[in-house]
Write a protein that holds these residues in place. Sequence first.
Motif, PDB file in Angstrom:
ATOM      1  N   PRO A 177      11.181   7.089  -0.493  1.00 20.96           N
ATOM      2  CA  PRO A 177       9.933   7.483   0.189  1.00 20.96           C
ATOM      3  C   PRO A 177       9.830   6.922   1.605  1.00 20.96           C
ATOM      4  O   PRO A 177       9.270   7.566   2.490  1.00 20.96           O
ATOM      5  N   ARG A 180       3.043  16.903 -10.888  1.00 17.84           N
ATOM      6  CA  ARG A 180       2.258  17.732 -11.810  1.00 17.84           C
ATOM      7  C   ARG A 180       1.962  19.106 -11.216  1.00 17.84           C
ATOM      8  O   ARG A 180       1.787  20.086 -11.924  1.00 17.84           O
ATOM      9  N   GLU A 215      14.044   5.392  -6.165  1.00 20.95           N
ATOM     10  CA  GLU A 215      12.614   5.731  -6.192  1.00 20.95           C
ATOM     11  C   GLU A 215      11.819   4.825  -5.264  1.00 20.95           C
ATOM     12  O   GLU A 215      10.802   5.230  -4.717  1.00 20.95           O
ATOM     13  N   LEU A 216      12.280   3.591  -5.120  1.00 18.41           N
ATOM     14  CA  LEU A 216      11.553   2.636  -4.293  1.00 18.41           C
ATOM     15  C   LEU A 216      11.791   2.871  -2.805  1.00 18.41           C
ATOM     16  O   LEU A 216      10.860   2.857  -2.002  1.00 18.41           O
ATOM     17  N   PRO A 242      12.479   7.266 -13.198  1.00 21.82           N
ATOM     18  CA  PRO A 242      13.375   6.842 -14.263  1.00 21.82           C
ATOM     19  C   PRO A 242      12.779   5.690 -15.083  1.00 21.82           C
ATOM     20  O   PRO A 242      12.884   5.645 -16.269  1.00 21.82           O
ATOM     21  N   ARG A 243      12.147   4.698 -14.407  1.00 21.21           N
ATOM     22  CA  ARG A 243      11.472   3.625 -15.120  1.00 21.21           C
ATOM     23  C   ARG A 243      10.292   3.180 -14.258  1.00 21.21           C
ATOM     24  O   ARG A 243      10.359   3.224 -13.040  1.00 21.21           O
ATOM     25  N   MET A 277       7.885   1.007 -12.149  1.00 21.61           N
ATOM     26  CA  MET A 277       8.011  -0.246 -11.416  1.00 21.61           C
ATOM     27  C   MET A 277       7.087  -0.256 -10.203  1.00 21.61           C
ATOM     28  O   MET A 277       6.457  -1.264  -9.910  1.00 21.61           O
ATOM     29  N   MET A 278       6.997   0.896  -9.532  1.00 23.42           N
ATOM     30  CA  MET A 278       6.391   0.900  -8.213  1.00 23.42           C
ATOM     31  C   MET A 278       4.927   0.464  -8.217  1.00 23.42           C
ATOM     32  O   MET A 278       4.498  -0.259  -7.326  1.00 23.42           O
ATOM     33  N   THR A 279       4.158   0.898  -9.226  1.00 26.22           N
ATOM     34  CA  THR A 279       2.734   0.575  -9.212  1.00 26.22           C
ATOM     35  C   THR A 279       2.521  -0.933  -9.305  1.00 26.22           C
ATOM     36  O   THR A 279       1.772  -1.511  -8.517  1.00 26.22           O
ATOM     37  N   VAL A 294       3.891   1.588  -1.165  1.00 28.56           N
ATOM     38  CA  VAL A 294       4.558   1.750  -2.466  1.00 28.56           C
ATOM     39  C   VAL A 294       3.590   2.365  -3.486  1.00 28.56           C
ATOM     40  O   VAL A 294       3.943   3.303  -4.213  1.00 28.56           O
ATOM     41  N   ILE A 295       2.342   1.846  -3.514  1.00 31.71           N
ATOM     42  CA  ILE A 295       1.350   2.400  -4.462  1.00 31.71           C
ATOM     43  C   ILE A 295       1.062   3.864  -4.122  1.00 31.71           C
ATOM     44  O   ILE A 295       1.034   4.730  -5.008  1.00 31.71           O
ATOM     45  N   GLY A 316       3.765  -2.641  -6.151  1.00 34.80           N
ATOM     46  CA  GLY A 316       2.844  -2.388  -5.038  1.00 34.80           C
ATOM     47  C   GLY A 316       1.574  -3.213  -5.157  1.00 34.80           C
ATOM     48  O   GLY A 316       1.141  -3.849  -4.189  1.00 34.80           O
ATOM     49  N   LEU A 326      15.588  -5.992 -11.500  1.00 39.04           N
ATOM     50  CA  LEU A 326      16.533  -5.478 -10.513  1.00 39.04           C
ATOM     51  C   LEU A 326      16.166  -5.971  -9.110  1.00 39.04           C
ATOM     52  O   LEU A 326      17.009  -6.492  -8.379  1.00 39.04           O
ATOM     53  N   ASP A 346      16.185   3.363  -9.907  1.00 34.38           N
ATOM     54  CA  ASP A 346      14.996   2.548  -9.627  1.00 34.38           C
ATOM     55  C   ASP A 346      14.895   2.240  -8.133  1.00 34.38           C
ATOM     56  O   ASP A 346      13.829   2.338  -7.530  1.00 34.38           O
ATOM     57  N   ALA A 352       2.928   5.973  -2.524  1.00 36.43           N
ATOM     58  CA  ALA A 352       4.086   6.835  -2.810  1.00 36.43           C
ATOM     59  C   ALA A 352       4.160   7.157  -4.300  1.00 36.43           C
ATOM     60  O   ALA A 352       4.457   8.300  -4.676  1.00 36.43           O
ATOM     61  N   ALA A 353       3.873   6.152  -5.149  1.00 33.58           N
ATOM     62  CA  ALA A 353       3.901   6.395  -6.602  1.00 33.58           C
ATOM     63  C   ALA A 353       2.826   7.410  -6.987  1.00 33.58           C
ATOM     64  O   ALA A 353       3.065   8.321  -7.791  1.00 33.58           O
ATOM     65  N   ALA A 354       1.625   7.262  -6.390  1.00 30.73           N
ATOM     66  CA  ALA A 354       0.528   8.188  -6.710  1.00 30.73           C
ATOM     67  C   ALA A 354       0.853   9.596  -6.216  1.00 30.73           C
ATOM     68  O   ALA A 354       0.642  10.583  -6.931  1.00 30.73           O
ATOM     69  N   VAL A 380       0.122  -6.222  -2.700  1.00 30.91           N
ATOM     70  CA  VAL A 380      -1.210  -6.203  -2.072  1.00 30.91           C
ATOM     71  C   VAL A 380      -1.968  -7.485  -2.414  1.00 30.91           C
ATOM     72  O   VAL A 380      -2.580  -8.117  -1.537  1.00 30.91           O
ATOM     73  N   LYS A 398       3.764  10.906  -5.724  1.00 33.36           N
ATOM     74  CA  LYS A 398       4.821  11.505  -6.543  1.00 33.36           C
ATOM     75  C   LYS A 398       4.240  12.045  -7.855  1.00 33.36           C
ATOM     76  O   LYS A 398       4.570  13.157  -8.282  1.00 33.36           O
ATOM     77  N   ALA A 399       3.352  11.231  -8.462  1.00 31.61           N
ATOM     78  CA  ALA A 399       2.790  11.650  -9.748  1.00 31.61           C
ATOM     79  C   ALA A 399       1.962  12.914  -9.605  1.00 31.61           C
ATOM     80  O   ALA A 399       2.080  13.848 -10.407  1.00 31.61           O
ATOM     81  N   ILE A 410       0.846  -1.203   0.000  1.00 32.69           N
ATOM     82  CA  ILE A 410       0.000   0.000   0.000  1.00 32.69           C
ATOM     83  C   ILE A 410       0.881   1.253   0.000  1.00 32.69           C
ATOM     84  O   ILE A 410       0.623   2.215  -0.735  1.00 32.69           O
ATOM     85  N   MET A 448       2.216   7.612 -14.651  1.00 36.27           N
ATOM     86  CA  MET A 448       2.572   8.212 -13.363  1.00 36.27           C
ATOM     87  C   MET A 448       4.071   8.203 -13.124  1.00 36.27           C
ATOM     88  O   MET A 448       4.607   9.055 -12.448  1.00 36.27           O
ATOM     89  N   GLU A 449       4.737   7.171 -13.647  1.00 34.72           N
ATOM     90  CA  GLU A 449       6.159   7.003 -13.331  1.00 34.72           C
ATOM     91  C   GLU A 449       7.009   7.055 -14.595  1.00 34.72           C
ATOM     92  O   GLU A 449       7.611   6.062 -14.975  1.00 34.72           O
TER      93      GLU A 449
END
Lengths: 338, 410
Positions: free
Chosen positions: A295, A34, A291-292, B236-237, B239-241, A22-23, B244, B286, A288, A25-27, B248, A29-30, A20, B232-233
Motif C-alpha cells: 500500500p 467487498r 500486504e504491509l 493472508p493473515r 496483522m495490519m489493524t 496502516v489502519i 496500526g 515476522l 504478510d 489501508a487495512a480498512a 498510534v 482493502k476490506a 494511521i 477485515m483481513e
Amino acid sequence: MSSLAASLPIHALWVLLVGIAVIAAAAIKAVLFRLGLPPLVGYLGLGFGLATADSVWSLLDGPARYAFEILADLGIIALLFRVGLDSNPLKLLEKLPRASVIWVGDVAVSALAGLAAASYLAGLGTVPSLVVAAALTATSLGVAVPSWQEARALRTAKGQLLVDVGELDDLSGVAIMALLLAMVPVMGNVGSMPWLVLGRVGGLFLLKLTVFAAFCWVFAQYLEGFITRWASRQEPAPGRMLTVLGLGLLIAANAGWLGFSLAIGALFAGLTFSRNPVAVRTEANFLDLYELFVPFFFIGIGLQLELGALWQGLGLMLLAVTVPAKLLGAGIPAWLTS
Amino acid sequence: MAEMAQPAVLLVLLVGAVFILVALIRGLLDPVGIPPLVGYLLLGLALRLADSQWGLLNAPAIEHAFEFLADIGIVILLFRVGLETSPAELLRKLPRSSVIFLGNLLVAALFGYAAAYYLLGLNSITSMIVATALAATSVGVSVAAWQEVGALNTGNGHLLVNVAELDDIAAVALFALLFAVIPILNAGDAVPWGLVGTTASGFLGKLVLFTAGCILFARYLAPYMTQLGLRMEPHPRPMMTVVGVGFVIAAIGGYLGLSLAVGALFAGLVFSRDPGAWEHVSSFDLLYRYIAPFFFIEIGLLLNPEALLLGLELGAVLLAAAVLGKLVGTILPALAITEWTGAVLLGVSMVPRAEIAMLIMHQGRKLGPWAVPDELYAGMVVVTAGTCVLAPLALRPLLQRWPQARNDAG
C-alpha cells in the motif's frame, strides 16, 4: 493544527502517520474487496488525502517524508518481487507460441494508442508520451482474475490463456519501462532524436540486462537452492524468509546500481526464487510483508499527485483510449486464433 | 563508493545486507545460547566503521530511514513485551514475587548509582540514568536456558518470569518519570524540589490519564478491533489493524512525553488480555524478527569508535556493579521464599540487561553528552554484551547441577 505537527517529536510523528496509514489501508482493502474493487484505487486516494493534509498542516515537511519514501521503495520491491515469484519462466516459454499472438497484439495496440493519444490528442512531449505508451502496455491481471475465479472459469483453457498473456504483458511492460528509462536522458524531441546515441544506449542497456539476467539465471540454477535450504536449516519460518528477502533486496539494489531501477531488479529477484519450492513455501510469510508494504507504494504515488492536475481531463481522455485499445489489441488476435 | 549509488539503491542494498546478516547472526548465536542482540550491536558497530570509511549513511534519506526503522524496532520490541505480559496475572502473583522484585530493583539501582557516581565520578543525573538502566532485567536471555532443561514450568521458573516482568515494567515507568524531571534537575546547581514535584505530578497525571485511556480502550474497544481486524483481513493473515493501532497508541504516548517505548508497552498491554489479538501474533512475529534488530543496530551505529577503549574501562566497572547488584538484590530476598540453590539460580538469571537497559541509555544519549557521554554509552554496550553472554554460560551448568522440581509449580 499546524502547531500539532510542529509540536510532535519526529519519532512520534512518523510512527503516528505510519500507524494511521496502516489502519486506513487495512480498512480500504476490506471495504473495496467487498465491493469487488482493487484496493490500489483507495491507496492512491489515501496518499492524495495525506498530501492534502500535508499541504494544510505540514505533516511531511521534515524527516517524516523519508519514512514514507523507504516504505514506498519496499512496497514497489515487494510488488515486483511477487510478480516474479508468481511467474514461471519455463512454463511461460512453453505457452509462448499460443499466447504470443494475443500478447504482441495487445502490447503493440495499447502502446500505439497510448502514444497517439498522449502525443496528438493531449499534446504531450515525446518522452511523456512514450512513458504513457509503456505504462498502457501492462495489464493488472489481479483485478480481473477474481471475476474469473467466481465464475470458476480460471482453470479453463481461456482462463489459463488470460493468465499467461497477463504475465507476459507485465514482464514486457517492466522491460519496456526499463529500456525507456535508460534512453530518456539522451532523448530530445522527435525532430532532433539522436538515433545513433539512442541505439548505443539501447544496445548497452540490453547488454547489461543480458549480463544481469545471466547472473540471475546462474544464481537461480546453482546458488539459490543451496542458500534457501541453508536458511531453512538455520531457522524455521518466518526467520528463513529473512535470507530470501535479504537476497531479493540485494539483487534489486544491484539492478539499481546497473541503472535498471529497483523495480526491474525486484522482478528478477522474484523470478530467481520462483523455481524453488522451498522459497515458494515461505511465500505465506512474504505475503504478510507484501500486504504491509505494497500500500505504501501507491500511497507514495498519491502523495505526489497535485490537486490542480487532476481536473485537466487528461486522465479521462487516456481512459477513453486505454479501454478500446485493450479490447481491440487483445480481442481481435484472440478471436482470430481461437 | 557511496557516491556512485543513488540513496534509494544504497538504502535497499544496506537493508538487504542487514536482513541477511541478521539471519546469519541468529543462525550462529542461537545454537550456542548467546542472544542475537550481541551480534546486532556488533553489526551496528561494523556499519558505523564502514560508514566512517565510505560514507555509507551520509545521505539524509539513508540516515533518517535507519532512524525510522530503529524507532519502529523499539515500538515493536516494547509492544511485544506488553503483549506477553498479563497484568491481572502479575497482580495475582505480586504478593509472592514482590519481595524479590523490590529487593533486586532497589539494590541493582543502588549498585548502579554508586558505581557511576562514586567509582566513575559521573554527575548525579547521569548516575540516575545508569541506575535506572541497571534496574531492568532481560529475562528472555535466561529463559532459554530454563526452557532447555524443562525448568521453566516450575515454581522458581514462574517466579523468575514474574519478577523479571515486574522489573521491566517498573524500569520503564522509572525511566519515563526520570526523563520527565531531568530537564528541571539539569537547570541549575540547586535542585528546585518544588518544581520537580510539580513536573513529576504533571507526568504522573498524564500517565494516569493515558493508563485510564488504555484501560477503557482495552475493555471496550480492543476486542471489537481485533475481531474487526480478523474479519477485515482474512487473507493472508491478520496483522495490519493491530500493528496500526499499536503504532498510534505508541505515538500518543510519545506525544504526551511518556516516550514511544512507554506508549508501545501500553499498546501491547492493551491487547494482551484479548485472546483475539493472539491470532495476530504469528504474523506479528515476522515483523519482530525483521524490524526489531534495527533498534540494536542503531545503538551500534551510534557508538563512537574513539570512545570504545575508554568505554571498555567504564564498562568493566559497570559490569561488576550490574552483576553484583542483581545477585545480591535477588538472592537475599529470594532466600525468604525458596531454598538457597533456587535463590542462586534466580539471582544469576536476573543478571542479563538488554533491550530496556539500552533503551534507557539510548534515550539518555539523545539528551546530549552531558547526560550520556559517548564513553558511557559504549560502556553500557559492554555491560549488555557481557551480562547477556556470561549469565547463560553460568546458568546452564547450575541448572544441570540443581534440577528444578516440576511439581512445585504454582
